[in-house]
Write an enzyme that holds these catalytic residues in place. Sequence first.
Site, short mmCIF file in Angstrom:
data_model
loop_
_atom_site.label_atom_id
_atom_site.label_comp_id
_atom_site.label_asym_id
_atom_site.label_seq_id
_atom_site.Cartn_x
_atom_site.Cartn_y
_atom_site.Cartn_z
N HIS A 279 0.87 -1.20 0.16
CA HIS A 279 -0.02 -0.04 0.28
C HIS A 279 0.74 1.33 -0.04
CE1 HIS A 279 -3.73 2.33 1.25
NE2 HIS A 279 -2.86 3.20 1.74
N GLU A 280 1.67 1.33 1.00
CA GLU A 280 2.62 2.69 0.92
C GLU A 280 3.57 2.59 -0.13
OE1 GLU A 280 1.61 4.71 3.08
OE2 GLU A 280 0.35 3.18 4.28
ZN ZN Z 1 -3.01 5.06 1.52
#
Ligand code: ZN
Length: 515
Positions: A279-280
């Site tokens: 995600h990051e």
């Molecule tokens: Zn996010």
Amino acid sequence: MNRPSAQTEPQAPQPDEYRRLVAIQSEVANLEHAAELLVWDQRTYMPSGGAESRGEQQATLATLSHAKSTSSEVGELLARLADYEASLPFDSDEASLIRVSRRQYEKATRIPTELVAEHSRAATAGYAAWQRARQARDFALFRPELERLVPIMQQITDAFGYDQSPLDPLIDMSEPGVTAAECENLFTGLREGLVPLVAAIAAASPGDEDRLIRQHYPADAQLAMGKEAVAAVGFDAERTGRVDLTIHPFTITLGAGDVRITTRVREDDFSDCLYSLLHEAGHGVYEQGLPARLYGTPLLAGASSGFHESQSRLWENVVGRSLEFWTYFMPTAQRYFPEQLARADARDMYRAVNRVTPSLIRTEADEVTYNLHVMLRFELETSLLEGTLAVKDLRDAWNDRMRSYLGITPPSDLEGVLQDVHWSRGPGGGFQGYTMGNVIALQLFEAAERACPGLSDDFANGQFGRLFDWMRVNVHAHGAKYTPGELLHRLCGTGLDAAPYLRYLTDKYTRLYGL
Ligand code: ZN
């Protein structure tokens, strides 16, 4: 968009006012990046004893950069640059910089300084009360502070001004040009598609296929494996980035060539570290892909929060939770965890990381139920700002909606109305950006698939370059030049559209659960 392009027409020389504006913005950017470094340190390595003086340092830097960016000189420069801007192509760096600067300046100067200070004090008290209330699992301890914050947020929305919804000016801050009515339309379309899908999956009674990922997975190996995954999808953690540990994962940019992502590790859960990292890394590759020539200007940013979230959701879910990804990545995972994964194959892992079940906590929700959590918050904060819901009734309203959308009731306020930090600053928490991210991710992915046939098949061979390059050229390279609506029209020919996302979820989960 039928406007002339930046590359095809000669441009007038930059006037002195333009160079002065850029010089001021560069100082503001330096102050802001210095402040970000304090934030990054605070959330990774700072000893807790440093909290108080760190707060003072951040407040000083914030005051300095706010004063610089809202000075009357900036207003005068922008006014004097109107003719120059009109002489330039819409998507030139110069016209875009002036346009985006004017939008931000007008917003930032519309709220009286006293009101900004009052909100800041109420938010600090709100955060402390929210933490106390969480410890006691009792909304009543947070209620008085929220009752103070609601009218302050109403004053703020009044100061911005709006035609339709008090949420409009607040949404516009993170999603330029997007209205509450558009968000409501999006949520209505999603609700009609998602509620029956959730019910059909529940009827198919998912089992305990996630037990595979609930074994003991040592932290060091999880982190090393996660770093391999983010390198594979294109995040540069060597020359222009870093990976560190934190409590609530985030991505932060400290300057050109310095983009940092963070994650956390739970040894009883294989998925938290890996998917936090993917995600990051999605946010991180967006930041790493912003053109360095825009450094020091307001154009060195994503198109909006929702667009930023589209990149994180793309790599986390559309890629990272696909069967093709696991076809490629399972041997790597088994190399790190030979015992835990000895008898599992890619399909077992695919089922484990895509288990759908109504749950209480938004940040832990699966892809199918996630947006129902967001919808609930969006509806409640709209009602709070419109004055149709009193703070004293918020907990009951929350629990009622949890029952009607997901069929479950929080055992305490900690798993219910107190779970998100956002409302400690008052209603208008920007929740819509999460759902917009999911929706935009699939609008962009379908556009990328049209341009690159067989895109998903690449993933099974560990090839992510075609998808990465498409996003880099079509999304990252523009920085904040376009509003989310402009960029969507440019790339997909439409505005926000839930259809690709609903198609994706329906296809994927119909097959997964044999519906
Ligand atoms: Zn996010």
